[in-house]
Design a protein around this motif. Sequence first.
Motif, PDB file in Angstrom:
ATOM      1  N   ARG A  65       0.839  -1.193   0.000  1.00  0.00           N
ATOM      2  CA  ARG A  65       0.000   0.000   0.000  1.00  0.00           C
ATOM      3  C   ARG A  65       0.872   1.240   0.000  1.00  0.00           C
ATOM      4  NH1 ARG A  65       0.493   2.362   4.478  1.00  0.00           N
ATOM      5  NH2 ARG A  65      -0.750   4.042   3.588  1.00  0.00           N
ATOM      6  N   ALA A  66       0.259   2.329  -0.436  1.00  0.00           N
ATOM      7  CA  ALA A  66       0.956   3.605  -0.426  1.00  0.00           C
ATOM      8  C   ALA A  66      -0.027   4.739  -0.215  1.00  0.00           C
ATOM      9  CB  ALA A  66       1.711   3.823  -1.737  1.00  0.00           C
ATOM     10  N   ASN A  67       0.459   5.744   0.451  1.00  0.00           N
ATOM     11  CA  ASN A  67      -0.289   6.973   0.679  1.00  0.00           C
ATOM     12  C   ASN A  67       0.477   8.087  -0.041  1.00  0.00           C
ATOM     13  OD1 ASN A  67      -0.565   9.338   3.279  1.00  0.00           O
ATOM     14  ND2 ASN A  67      -2.252   8.704   1.980  1.00  0.00           N
ATOM     15  N   PHE A  68      -0.224   8.788  -0.938  1.00  0.00           N
ATOM     16  CA  PHE A  68       0.431   9.796  -1.777  1.00  0.00           C
ATOM     17  C   PHE A  68       0.210  11.161  -1.149  1.00  0.00           C
ATOM     18  CE2 PHE A  68      -1.115   6.153  -4.168  1.00  0.00           C
ATOM     19  CZ  PHE A  68       0.097   5.613  -4.559  1.00  0.00           C
ATOM     20  N   ILE A  69       1.246  11.665  -0.509  1.00  0.00           N
ATOM     21  CA  ILE A  69       1.117  12.822   0.377  1.00  0.00           C
ATOM     22  C   ILE A  69       1.190  14.130  -0.403  1.00  0.00           C
ATOM     23  CG2 ILE A  69       2.162  13.954   2.380  1.00  0.00           C
ATOM     24  CD1 ILE A  69       3.272  11.059   3.077  1.00  0.00           C
ATOM     25  N   GLY A 108       4.677   4.267   2.396  1.00  0.00           N
ATOM     26  CA  GLY A 108       4.030   3.002   2.049  1.00  0.00           C
ATOM     27  C   GLY A 108       4.596   1.818   2.791  1.00  0.00           C
ATOM     28  N   THR A 109       3.961   0.690   2.586  1.00  0.00           N
ATOM     29  CA  THR A 109       4.451  -0.560   3.172  1.00  0.00           C
ATOM     30  C   THR A 109       4.327  -1.706   2.162  1.00  0.00           C
ATOM     31  OG1 THR A 109       2.278  -1.109   4.070  1.00  0.00           O
ATOM     32  CG2 THR A 109       3.794   0.006   5.547  1.00  0.00           C
TER      33      THR A 109
ATOM     34  N   ALA B  64      -3.513   3.908  -2.246  1.00  0.00           N
ATOM     35  CA  ALA B  64      -3.781   2.691  -3.008  1.00  0.00           C
ATOM     36  C   ALA B  64      -3.238   1.504  -2.250  1.00  0.00           C
ATOM     37  CB  ALA B  64      -3.128   2.769  -4.395  1.00  0.00           C
ATOM     38  N   ARG B  65      -3.936   0.409  -2.345  1.00  0.00           N
ATOM     39  CA  ARG B  65      -3.406  -0.817  -1.755  1.00  0.00           C
ATOM     40  C   ARG B  65      -3.878  -2.032  -2.553  1.00  0.00           C
ATOM     41  NH1 ARG B  65      -7.256  -3.454   0.321  1.00  0.00           N
ATOM     42  NH2 ARG B  65      -5.753  -5.133   0.679  1.00  0.00           N
ATOM     43  N   ALA B  66      -3.128  -3.111  -2.386  1.00  0.00           N
ATOM     44  CA  ALA B  66      -3.506  -4.361  -3.048  1.00  0.00           C
ATOM     45  C   ALA B  66      -3.040  -5.539  -2.211  1.00  0.00           C
ATOM     46  CB  ALA B  66      -2.890  -4.441  -4.437  1.00  0.00           C
ATOM     47  N   GLU B 110      -8.463   1.841  -4.376  1.00  0.00           N
ATOM     48  CA  GLU B 110      -7.884   3.158  -4.652  1.00  0.00           C
ATOM     49  C   GLU B 110      -8.756   4.205  -3.961  1.00  0.00           C
ATOM     50  OE1 GLU B 110      -5.912   3.057  -9.137  1.00  0.00           O
ATOM     51  OE2 GLU B 110      -8.017   3.564  -8.943  1.00  0.00           O
ATOM     52  N   LEU B 111      -8.116   5.162  -3.326  1.00  0.00           N
ATOM     53  CA  LEU B 111      -8.814   6.327  -2.804  1.00  0.00           C
ATOM     54  C   LEU B 111      -8.398   7.501  -3.685  1.00  0.00           C
ATOM     55  CD1 LEU B 111     -10.585   7.463  -0.417  1.00  0.00           C
ATOM     56  CD2 LEU B 111      -8.417   8.107   0.655  1.00  0.00           C
TER      57      LEU B 111
END
Lengths: 144, 144, 144, 144
Positions: A65-69, A108-109, B64-66, B110-111
């Motif tokens: 997952r990732a968070n787009f800051i 992200g992780t 986003a995550r998967a 997706e957000l």
Amino acid sequence: MSQPDFSMEIQISFGHCDPAGIVFYPNYFRWFDRCFHTYLLKTAGGHRRLCRVLEAQGIGLMDARANFISPALDGDLMTLEMTIRDWGHKTLTLGYLGRIGERAVVEGTELRGMFVRRDGRLRAGEMAPLRALLDAGLPDAGQA
Amino acid sequence: MSQPDFSMEIQISFGHCDPAGIVFYPNYFRWFDRCFHTYLLKTAGGHRRLCRVLEAQGIGLMDARANFISPALDGDLMTLEMTIRDWGHKTLTLGYLGRIGERAVVEGTELRGMFVRRDGRLRAGEMAPLRALLDAGLPDAGQA
Amino acid sequence: MSQPDFSMEIQISFGHCDPAGIVFYPNYFRWFDRCFHTYLLKTAGGHRRLCRVLEAQGIGLMDARANFISPALDGDLMTLEMTIRDWGHKTLTLGYLGRIGERAVVEGTELRGMFVRRDGRLRAGEMAPLRALLDAGLPDAGQA
Amino acid sequence: MSQPDFSMEIQISFGHCDPAGIVFYPNYFRWFDRCFHTYLLKTAGGHRRLCRVLEAQGIGLMDARANFISPALDGDLMTLEMTIRDWGHKTLTLGYLGRIGERAVVEGTELRGMFVRRDGRLRAGEMAPLRALLDAGLPDAGQA
């Protein structure tokens, strides 16, 4: 914040960006993966050597997952830091932070497993032997 | 499970796969993004038209995550389903499910936000006008 | 012009395009490769089956080129046609033409060899056995 | 051989490689493009600045080709050299050579034009103003 286990620089280029002029988001995951593999290379001779020694098919993804800051643009130089967050019995959790100077861009992780072929199927193997190899490093460290 | 709002087929090809012989994971995010954009194209004339009408810079990612459930290989035909999970005030949550036949391969979310330029900065705009355009569709639907 | 040996449609999406709003050019080569592999899949069960039968490592590239005739944009539907131009002793020449409606977008060629491992090195093998398998097709054609 | 005009290092990673275990060939074109754009960044403030000053849409591709001389693998460090081969009236020819140590891996060329919007269409503009800016460099060189 704690010291990252590995970091690298990503020079953001024209071809990484989309018609909105900012990084096309799947590229961040490509860079997470590249950061992890470069860490394996520098620390323990790389993914191919580790898989050979551990008789594994790959050290692959279970979850990401990732968070787009904030956005990154062509010409930006991003520092990408990787931190080993947790060794589970059959999992490894990695944290990533990408920043341009002091500005955070992405966080992200990745949750990874080590896949071994058993009875004709890919299964998650135990992580202890991988951890031991990464802790030991290489005598002449760094080349595949 | 409820009916997806959109679905498309992805023919997995050699170049999508890595040395372990399975899909290189960032590709799943490229396909999530492609599925959403194809949905916009078929439903409301595409991202470029919507941004022009809404005076937006883009309908981009916040998060986003998967979860990678089982591997996909060169030659597999994956069905990718997209479901609109939630319209927030300034967010849109999309769910994805990729499967090969009955076997689930990847599940993700997706957000997204709609980014508008205000006072020289990109900010998240309200989603109601986008939702209205997607609900209305096109008179001669489907072409950009 | 002669009939192509294979053709497929490529729905150009947002993520294929760069900040100039047009397709980022390396994607055309990804599509050339995908077109060839889809042809192998539909005609003879795919690259993996062929390599197994022929004891080859891969049917890979020796040379590639493309001429970018006109731009393609997000939302365009490109028809990509592949033509087998020439079977050499150890080479296969493929021609590609991408067009949007009647407008030509890209024209290119790939020169491919079949790589076999011999004496510990990758070498170009003879193409006759590959050609024979492609000409024969599959009894129940089309599935890997 | 003459001195290259620019060079950079590419650390080949797992995700750049295909099921045959070698670099998936379209990546070489991504690296050619990245090399050119990094050259623009270091020499003259980058593609975005140049396009703004020159009122251009982009410095894009007319033609590209590559010859794949030997394979590159995960863990290899490739040096990519770029040479300005020729300034035409409306074209720029760039040569590339990728090597791992002394071993040549890929050799290629890009033919580029500078696209300007005129009468609602993209056209190739004259290259002299671009060349002058690249020759002049930046007073405080190197940052976009």
